[in-house]
Design an enzyme around this catalytic site. Structure first.
Site, PDB file in Angstrom:
ATOM      1  N   SER A 708      29.490  23.488  37.618  1.00 35.46           N
ATOM      2  CA  SER A 708      29.919  23.815  36.364  1.00 35.46           C
ATOM      3  C   SER A 708      31.601  23.988  36.554  1.00 35.46           C
ATOM      4  CB  SER A 708      29.272  24.758  36.073  1.00 35.46           C
ATOM      5  OG  SER A 708      28.854  26.404  37.164  1.00 35.46           O
ATOM      6  N   LYS A 751      26.770  32.187  30.322  1.00 37.55           N
ATOM      7  CA  LYS A 751      28.362  31.894  30.014  1.00 37.55           C
ATOM      8  C   LYS A 751      28.784  32.228  28.539  1.00 37.55           C
ATOM      9  CE  LYS A 751      27.935  28.321  33.595  1.00 37.55           C
ATOM     10  NZ  LYS A 751      27.525  26.980  33.814  1.00 37.55           N
TER      11      LYS A 751
END
Length: 834
Positions: A708, A751
């Site tokens: 990611s 996140k």
């Protein structure tokens, strides 16, 4: 040795004779058959002669008194003939003969020397044979002397071990000087077969005779040693039994005197009544009754007696048929969950659905056989999320909403399969597994069972506990769960199992497949404030003995603790700091006698001292080569700053920061993409050949992996080579491909929450993760700009600060070709760690 050696003045046993002189014998002598023994030279032997052989002895008494003694091969032969007798025997002289009252002739014979049969004479009233005398070969020398000494030592050892031998007889045997005579006396008194005795007689060499005797004596000594050992063990057991019996009698007498007599039969009757009242299934009842039968036949002092009692206690105390009735009120369940937890709306909604489904299936159980058959086939919930977000307390709330008992088991660090299935009763200190122990503590067969830290189960040589959990968590199997200690089936199908985990990737696939995962991503700052006001502060005031009117927390004080003293997805550290403030407040109330403590942001700074975390909203990225990525850790989301620097070289790429293989591959993909897009980014292609690039992810002590951070790495490298900084308020997540596509990633909610805590205003995320934005709290979506992107070019056009030269301070490194006011040389882009 045989106990048949007596004084020579008695006629009933052989004695030692010291005369070695041989009486001359004619060529033909009468033969006296003997049975079951062998006559040896130099020994007096008493015999009982039959009526048929008596004339031969009487004839010999009239002449030279010489007869030949031969052993019959088969002692059951009444009238032996030549061929049925051994042909090596002993010449003997008739010492005296006396007829008993019953007509049997008692004869004392003295062995003189060996002989061999040369020929048999037929025709006559008794056996006669022509013989040749065959005296033994007597050697001399060191070997002979050594063998004779060994013979005496072995004979002494055997005599010492042989019971009931008169002391004078033993001394007489050991006093024999002639080694041949000692050998024959020893052989006669050993417990040997007739064949072995005859074999010793037929050996010509004295040394060879002694060697054979030494082997036989060694065997005899071993037999006697073993016999004494067995006799000692028997005697010890008998002594212990007598001692135990006497002590028991004394103990019973003392108990009677004290009026404290224990009735063993009464104890067994008590167990019988308790077993009957336990409502066990048929198999469990049979096993309990079998063990009770063993208990009734066993002495209370037996070592196994308390073990059987412990087993019966477990069987009786288990809730075989005790079930608590579910409340099943969906409205009440929703109210209880809202009372116990703030936020987590999606999680609470799923738990309400879970409770509603169980209520419906219960209501229709009596009417629908199919539902009844599958009533126990419910889902197993797994609450996954960072520490401190309320996973265990949610399980308690479910139990309270259903009106069930709550029990829990921590699986962290469990490496022994027996912890789950129990130990077999053959082991000392055996006990049931922790599943059965927790059910017993709950007191009901259908509690809410919390399996904490299921992701931290290990395995070693003692087995794999996660494999044992497969049966526990499988609704199709756990109705017949068998604990090794109980060794009977226990029904776990009515138990509601709720597991908790911080990470899902460490849970084995088959085990994870049995559970429905509900993710808890963490709380926003506003949610933490409400949790602190509604739950944490009141709980800490009660824990520290404070009243509500003695300590008051301002919202700004709580916000300061959240922002500057904690950095977590949950609220565990927040509660610790609130507890520290309460303790400081107690000191102020006690020492300075304040009537009230008002906790403000300044009070927090005074109480908790230096701030642990700086407010990142005030920091900016002023140099190229730095990009803020977003990551998921075991404690929730976090900011991951990626730094890039270049120096003169040959185009090599170095990646550091303890990265996993996937993350290293993402760095190589990002470098290749930027290099391939150099013309569109206005980058001189020669820069990639003339410079080495170093890509670093700070916090190098922590392992990192995953794809990611790919887009963030592209931004750091593009910023480095274009000399344009990345916007300070931007966070970036997404996997990158060589074509520049942005692929979806996981943990979007955690996140974005991390970006919000860090003060970032904009987050670039993959457009395929757009649906994940629905999970975000409304205040987060309003306060942040969330930009879904499908290609890296969309991020480059919006995240780079176009046309802005880097603003370098005196304490930062310079870009290539630049100098500072003091004339310091060129260096790389600074490594700024946030």
């Amino acid at each position: 040795m045989k106990n048949n050696i007596i004084d020579e003045n008695r006629d009933t046993a052989p004695v030692v004779e010291a005369d070695h002189a041989l009486t001359p014998a004619g060529d033909t002598v009468p033969i006296l058959p003997i049975r079951g023994t062998v006559a040896y030279p130099q020994m007096k032997v008493p015999f009982l002669v039959s009526l048929k052989e008596a004339p031969m002895i009487e004839e010999a008494m009239k002449t030279d008194r010489i007869v030949g003694m031969l052993t019959v091969k088969n002692k059951n032969v009444a009238e032996p003939v030549p061929g049925e007798l051994y042909e090596v025997g002993t010449i003997a002289r008739v010492v005296h003969a006396r007829k008993n009252d019953d007509g049997v002739l008692a004869v004392m014979l003295k062995g003189l020397n060996r002989f061999r049969v040369a020929a048999w004479h037929r025709g006559g009233p008794f056996l006669q044979a022509k013989i040749h005398q065959a005296p033994e070969i007597i050697e001399s020398g060191l070997e002979t002397e050594a063998l004779q000494r060994q013979l005496r030592l072995r004979v002494k050892d055997v005599l010492d071990l042989t019971p009931y031998i008169p002391e004078d007889v033993a001394e007489a045997i050991l006093g024999i000087e002639d080694p041949l005579q000692l050998a024959y006396v020893t052989a006669f008194n050993l417990d040997l077969t007739t064949e072995t005795r005859q074999k010793l007689l037929e050996i010509d060499s004295l040394n060879q005779k002694i060697r054979e005797l030494l082997d036989l004596l060694a065997h005899e000594k071993e037999v006697l040693d073993m016999g004494q050992k067995i006799q000692a063990e028997v005697r010890e057991k008998m002594d212990n039994s007598k001692r135990e019996y006497i002590l028991r009698q004394k103990l019973e007498a003392l108990k009677k005197e004290l009026g404290d007599e224990e009735d063993a039969s009464g104890e067994a009757d008590d167990y019988a009544r308790r077993i009957a009242a336990a409502e066990m299934p048929e198999d469990a009842l049979k096993e309990a009754q079998r063990e009770l039968g063993r208990l009734q036949q066993m002495s209370p002092q037996s070592a196994e007696y308390p073990m059987i009692k412990t087993y019966l206690d477990w069987m009786i105390e288990l809730p075989w048929n005790r079930i608590s009735e579910d409340i099943g009120d969906v409205s009440a369940a929703r109210r209880i969950l809202d009372e116990d937890h703030f936020g987590l709306e999606d999680v609470k909604e799923r738990l309400v659905e879970f409770i509603a489904v169980r209520r419906l299936t219960k209501e229709r159980e009596a009417n629908e056989a199919q539902v009844s058959a599958n009533i126990g086939q419910g889902v197993i919930l797994c609450l996954a999320g960072p520490p401190g977000v309320g996973k265990t307390s949610l399980g308690r709330s479910v139990a309270r909403a259903l009106g069930r008992e709550f029990t829990r088991m921590s699986l962290g660090g469990v490496r022994d399969e027996a912890e789950i299935r129990g130990h077999r009763r053959t082991y000392i200190g055996a006990m049931p597994g922790r599943i059965i122990q927790a059910i017993k503590r709950a007191g009901m067969r259908n509690p809410v069972f919390m399996l904490d830290e299921i992701d931290k189960v290990g395995q070693d040589w003692r087995g794999d506990p996660s494999s044992a959990l497969l049966e526990v968590l499988d609704p199709a199997q756990n109705s017949t769960f068998r604990d090794h200690y109980l060794d009977v089936d226990f029904d776990l199908s009515e138990v509601i199992f709720i597991a908790t985990a911080n990470r899902l990737d460490t849970i084995p696939g088959p085990l994870r497949d049995r559970m429905e995962v509900i993710e808890l991503d963490g709380y926003t700052e506003l949610e933490k404030l409400q949790i602190a006001k509604r739950h944490l502060i009141p709980r800490q005031l009660r824990a520290h003995g404070l009243r509500d009117d003695e300590v008051t927390f301002m919202d700004a004080a709580v916000f300061k603790i959240i922002q500057n003293y904690t950095r977590e997805a949950g609220v565990r550290n927040l509660e610790r700091h609130l507890a520290a403030v309460c303790r400081k407040g107690i000191v102020q109330l006690s020492e300075k006698e304040w009537p009230h403590v008002l906790v403000t942001s300044k009070t927090v700074r005074a109480y908790l001292k230096k701030e642990r975390y700086r407010d990142e909203k005030s920091e900016t990225i002023r140099v190229p080569g730095i990009a803020a990525g977003l990551a998921v850790t075991s404690v929730g989301g976090d900011i991951l700053y990626i730094e890039a620097s270049r120096m003169a070289g040959r185009g090599r790429l170095t990646v550091t920061g303890q990265l996993g293989d996937v993350m290293k591959e993402s760095a190589e993909i990002a470098y290749s993409y930027v290099r391939a897009q150099a013309p569109s980014l206005a980058i001189d292609p020669a820069a990639f050949e003339n410079y080495d690039v170093h890509l670093h992810v700070p916090a190098g002590a922590l392992p990192k992996d995953g794809p990611s951070a790919g887009v963030a790495m592209v931004m750091a490298l593009a910023s480095l080579f274009t000399r344009q900084p990345v916007r300070s308020d931007v966070g970036i997540t997404g996997e990158v491909t060589l074509r520049g596509r942005v692929l979806p990633v996981g943990g979007i909610k955690m996140k974005v929450l991390a970006a919000h805590r860090a003060g970032l205003k904009t987050v670039f995320l993959p457009e395929d993760n757009t649906l994940d934005l629905d999970d975000l709290p409304p205040e987060i979506r309003k306060s942040m700009t969330l930009i879904p992107v499908g290609r890296v070019a969309d991020v480059l056009s919006q995240a780079l600060v176009q046309g802005v030269s880097p603003d370098l301070s005196d304490d930062e490194f310079l870009l290539d070709g630049q100098t500072d006011p003091e004339g310091r040389g060129t260096g790389g882009v600074p490594l700024v760690c946030h």
